[in-house]
Design a protein around this motif. Structure first.
Motif, PDB file in Angstrom:
ATOM      1  N   VAL A   9       0.859  -1.175   0.000  1.00  0.00           N
ATOM      2  CA  VAL A   9       0.000   0.000   0.000  1.00  0.00           C
ATOM      3  C   VAL A   9       0.900   1.230   0.000  1.00  0.00           C
ATOM      4  O   VAL A   9       1.826   1.329   0.810  1.00  0.00           O
ATOM      5  N   MET A  10       0.637   2.149  -0.904  1.00  0.00           N
ATOM      6  CA  MET A  10       1.466   3.349  -0.986  1.00  0.00           C
ATOM      7  C   MET A  10       0.618   4.559  -1.338  1.00  0.00           C
ATOM      8  O   MET A  10      -0.482   4.440  -1.881  1.00  0.00           O
ATOM      9  N   GLY A  11       1.150   5.722  -1.015  1.00  0.00           N
ATOM     10  CA  GLY A  11       0.480   6.957  -1.367  1.00  0.00           C
ATOM     11  C   GLY A  11       0.772   7.340  -2.801  1.00  0.00           C
ATOM     12  O   GLY A  11       1.689   6.814  -3.444  1.00  0.00           O
ATOM     13  N   ALA A  12       0.003   8.280  -3.297  1.00  0.00           N
ATOM     14  CA  ALA A  12       0.133   8.677  -4.697  1.00  0.00           C
ATOM     15  C   ALA A  12       1.464   9.341  -5.004  1.00  0.00           C
ATOM     16  O   ALA A  12       1.892   9.366  -6.157  1.00  0.00           O
ATOM     17  N   SER A  13       2.155   9.858  -3.989  1.00  0.00           N
ATOM     18  CA  SER A  13       3.432  10.535  -4.226  1.00  0.00           C
ATOM     19  C   SER A  13       4.615   9.739  -3.724  1.00  0.00           C
ATOM     20  O   SER A  13       5.723  10.255  -3.624  1.00  0.00           O
ATOM     21  N   GLN A  14       4.398   8.458  -3.415  1.00  0.00           N
ATOM     22  CA  GLN A  14       5.449   7.678  -2.770  1.00  0.00           C
ATOM     23  C   GLN A  14       5.809   6.420  -3.550  1.00  0.00           C
ATOM     24  O   GLN A  14       6.296   5.446  -2.983  1.00  0.00           O
ATOM     25  N   SER A  15       5.607   6.414  -4.831  1.00  0.00           N
ATOM     26  CA  SER A  15       5.673   5.149  -5.560  1.00  0.00           C
ATOM     27  C   SER A  15       7.084   4.623  -5.783  1.00  0.00           C
ATOM     28  O   SER A  15       7.318   3.425  -5.720  1.00  0.00           O
ATOM     29  N   ASP A  16       8.074   5.482  -6.037  1.00  0.00           N
ATOM     30  CA  ASP A  16       9.377   5.004  -6.503  1.00  0.00           C
ATOM     31  C   ASP A  16      10.107   4.134  -5.492  1.00  0.00           C
ATOM     32  O   ASP A  16      10.461   2.991  -5.779  1.00  0.00           O
ATOM     33  N   THR A  23       9.212  -4.763  -5.419  1.00  0.00           N
ATOM     34  CA  THR A  23       9.618  -5.633  -6.526  1.00  0.00           C
ATOM     35  C   THR A  23      10.804  -6.502  -6.119  1.00  0.00           C
ATOM     36  O   THR A  23      10.858  -7.686  -6.475  1.00  0.00           O
ATOM     37  N   GLU A  24      11.732  -5.941  -5.371  1.00  0.00           N
ATOM     38  CA  GLU A  24      12.880  -6.728  -4.919  1.00  0.00           C
ATOM     39  C   GLU A  24      12.445  -7.857  -3.998  1.00  0.00           C
ATOM     40  O   GLU A  24      12.940  -8.978  -4.096  1.00  0.00           O
ATOM     41  N   MET A  25      11.488  -7.561  -3.121  1.00  0.00           N
ATOM     42  CA  MET A  25      11.036  -8.579  -2.175  1.00  0.00           C
ATOM     43  C   MET A  25      10.248  -9.686  -2.878  1.00  0.00           C
ATOM     44  O   MET A  25      10.419 -10.874  -2.584  1.00  0.00           O
ATOM     45  N   CYS A  26       9.399  -9.307  -3.809  1.00  0.00           N
ATOM     46  CA  CYS A  26       8.628 -10.321  -4.533  1.00  0.00           C
ATOM     47  C   CYS A  26       9.541 -11.169  -5.419  1.00  0.00           C
ATOM     48  O   CYS A  26       9.326 -12.381  -5.562  1.00  0.00           O
ATOM     49  N   ALA A  71      -1.344   3.490 -14.540  1.00  0.00           N
ATOM     50  CA  ALA A  71      -0.801   3.099 -15.846  1.00  0.00           C
ATOM     51  C   ALA A  71       0.723   3.151 -15.843  1.00  0.00           C
ATOM     52  O   ALA A  71       1.390   2.256 -16.396  1.00  0.00           O
ATOM     53  N   GLN A  72       1.297   4.167 -15.203  1.00  0.00           N
ATOM     54  CA  GLN A  72       2.751   4.285 -15.145  1.00  0.00           C
ATOM     55  C   GLN A  72       3.376   3.143 -14.343  1.00  0.00           C
ATOM     56  O   GLN A  72       4.381   2.555 -14.759  1.00  0.00           O
ATOM     57  N   VAL A  73       2.777   2.831 -13.192  1.00  0.00           N
ATOM     58  CA  VAL A  73       3.294   1.749 -12.353  1.00  0.00           C
ATOM     59  C   VAL A  73       3.187   0.414 -13.081  1.00  0.00           C
ATOM     60  O   VAL A  73       4.103  -0.421 -13.038  1.00  0.00           O
ATOM     61  N   ALA A  74       2.062   0.188 -13.750  1.00  0.00           N
ATOM     62  CA  ALA A  74       1.883  -1.058 -14.501  1.00  0.00           C
ATOM     63  C   ALA A  74       2.939  -1.191 -15.588  1.00  0.00           C
ATOM     64  O   ALA A  74       3.474  -2.288 -15.828  1.00  0.00           O
ATOM     65  N   THR A  75       3.272  -0.090 -16.247  1.00  0.00           N
ATOM     66  CA  THR A  75       4.314  -0.117 -17.277  1.00  0.00           C
ATOM     67  C   THR A  75       5.662  -0.470 -16.665  1.00  0.00           C
ATOM     68  O   THR A  75       6.427  -1.269 -17.233  1.00  0.00           O
ATOM     69  N   GLN A  76       5.974   0.112 -15.500  1.00  0.00           N
ATOM     70  CA  GLN A  76       7.224  -0.200 -14.824  1.00  0.00           C
ATOM     71  C   GLN A  76       7.295  -1.672 -14.437  1.00  0.00           C
ATOM     72  O   GLN A  76       8.323  -2.331 -14.626  1.00  0.00           O
ATOM     73  N   ALA A  78       5.705  -4.180 -15.725  1.00  0.00           N
ATOM     74  CA  ALA A  78       5.677  -5.096 -16.871  1.00  0.00           C
ATOM     75  C   ALA A  78       7.081  -5.510 -17.284  1.00  0.00           C
ATOM     76  O   ALA A  78       7.282  -6.605 -17.819  1.00  0.00           O
ATOM     77  N   SER A  79       8.066  -4.657 -17.025  1.00  0.00           N
ATOM     78  CA  SER A  79       9.440  -4.964 -17.429  1.00  0.00           C
ATOM     79  C   SER A  79      10.176  -5.843 -16.419  1.00  0.00           C
ATOM     80  O   SER A  79      11.300  -6.275 -16.674  1.00  0.00           O
ATOM     81  N   THR A  80       9.548  -6.120 -15.258  1.00  0.00           N
ATOM     82  CA  THR A  80      10.228  -6.899 -14.223  1.00  0.00           C
ATOM     83  C   THR A  80      10.046  -8.405 -14.385  1.00  0.00           C
ATOM     84  O   THR A  80      10.780  -9.186 -13.790  1.00  0.00           O
ATOM     85  N   GLY A  81       9.025  -8.799 -15.151  1.00  0.00           N
ATOM     86  CA  GLY A  81       8.736 -10.223 -15.278  1.00  0.00           C
ATOM     87  C   GLY A  81       7.927 -10.780 -14.118  1.00  0.00           C
ATOM     88  O   GLY A  81       7.635 -11.976 -14.078  1.00  0.00           O
ATOM     89  N   LEU A  82       7.539  -9.922 -13.172  1.00  0.00           N
ATOM     90  CA  LEU A  82       6.746 -10.367 -12.029  1.00  0.00           C
ATOM     91  C   LEU A  82       5.272 -10.504 -12.393  1.00  0.00           C
ATOM     92  O   LEU A  82       4.775  -9.801 -13.270  1.00  0.00           O
TER      93      LEU A  82
END
Length: 276
Positions: A9-16, A23-26, A71-76, A78-82
């Motif tokens: 769970v994250m805020g709208a300004s805390q995504s990076d 992603t590292e943990m998963c 949409a931006q997060v989904a694009t990011q 998509a490149s991880t293979g997760l």
């Protein structure tokens, strides 16, 4: 418990920062990553008739921004293979914990990343919804310290209470893979109805049946808060993770955390896995 779905769970300004941690943990454990982005509505002040149009305009902008961010997060991702999914919600503060709790029902672990850890309002809502409402284990990732679900050294805070036992069950797979597990007790009382004649012996035997060898550490508080003693000991033994039960209760309309729980939520320097 094995973690097959991790909810972040994250805020709208805390995504990076939080997205990178998630992603590292998963990737580490081969889990599905579920992202839930929350935007909390500001509390209106003044006459409703005057503020309603401005508030609705603000809400519409937030919803549009959230859709773009999803949409931006989904694009990011998509490149991880997760394996992943991304959802968002614009919610009034009073309903945020409920929304998070409903989402957490379908996760094995709720993750609070380092950026969200610094957002006290959102962090509290995640704890209330994910940990206390849905009874899912919660992993707190404090800023400045890498978190892992494959720690080498684990500190298990033990006090012979059901909440601590819940944390043990949720962290069994983690402790099985660790090189060292320190069952740590602060000022334990040797009574049949509390810790038994030999504090820590019962949980040590229980863990041994799961193939986990432990070291029993009995520490005096010497007047210091329990959380401070646990934190200091965690740093001394080089713990990668603290496992503990979370305590809290409802007082009228306000939810009150226990002292050690509140301190860990606010001040921990070591990643903490909590269960209730």
């Amino acid at each position: 418990m094995s973690f097959k779905t991790i909810l972040t769970v994250m805020g709208a300004s805390q995504s990076d920062r939080d997205l990178r941690t998630a992603t590292e943990m998963c990737s580490e454990v081969g889990a599905h990553l579920s992202i839930f982005i929350v935007a909390m509505a500001p509390t209106p002040t003044g006459r409703y008739e005057t503020l309603a149009p401005a508030w609705l305009e603000h809400r519409d902008r937030c919803i549009e921004d959230l859709a773009t961010l999803v949409a931006q997060v989904a694009t990011q991702l998509a490149s991880t293979g997760l394996s992943f999914d991304v959802e968002s919600i614009f919610s009034e503060l009073a309903g945020v914990a409920y929304d998070i709790g409903e989402r957490a029902l379908y996760a094995d672990l709720v993750l609070i990343g380092p950026a969200t850890y610094e957002d006290d309002d959102l962090k509290r809502q995640i704890v209330l919804g994910g940990l206390f409402q849905s009874r899912r284990p919660l992993l707190l990732c404090a800023p400045g310290r890498a978190a892992t679900l494959k720690p080498k050294t684990v500190l298990l805070a033990w006090d012979s209470r059901p909440q601590a036992a819940a944390a043990v069950r949720d962290a069994l797979e983690i402790m099985k893979g660790a090189s060292a597990v320190h069952v740590t007790m602060i000022d334990p009382v040797s009574t049949p109805r509390a810790s038994g004649e030999e504090p820590g012996a019962d949980v040590a035997v229980y863990l041994a049946r799961h193939g986990i060898e432990v070291t029993l550490d009995v520490l005096p508080s010497t007047g210091r808060p329990v959380a401070a003693v646990l934190q200091k000991h965690a740093l001394e033994i080089g713990a990668d993770l603290i496992v503990m039960g979370a305590y809290g209760h409802s007082r009228l309309r306000e939810f009150v955390f226990g002292g050690a729980t509140r301190t860990m939520l606010d001040e921990t320097k070591v990643p903490v896995l909590m269960a209730h």
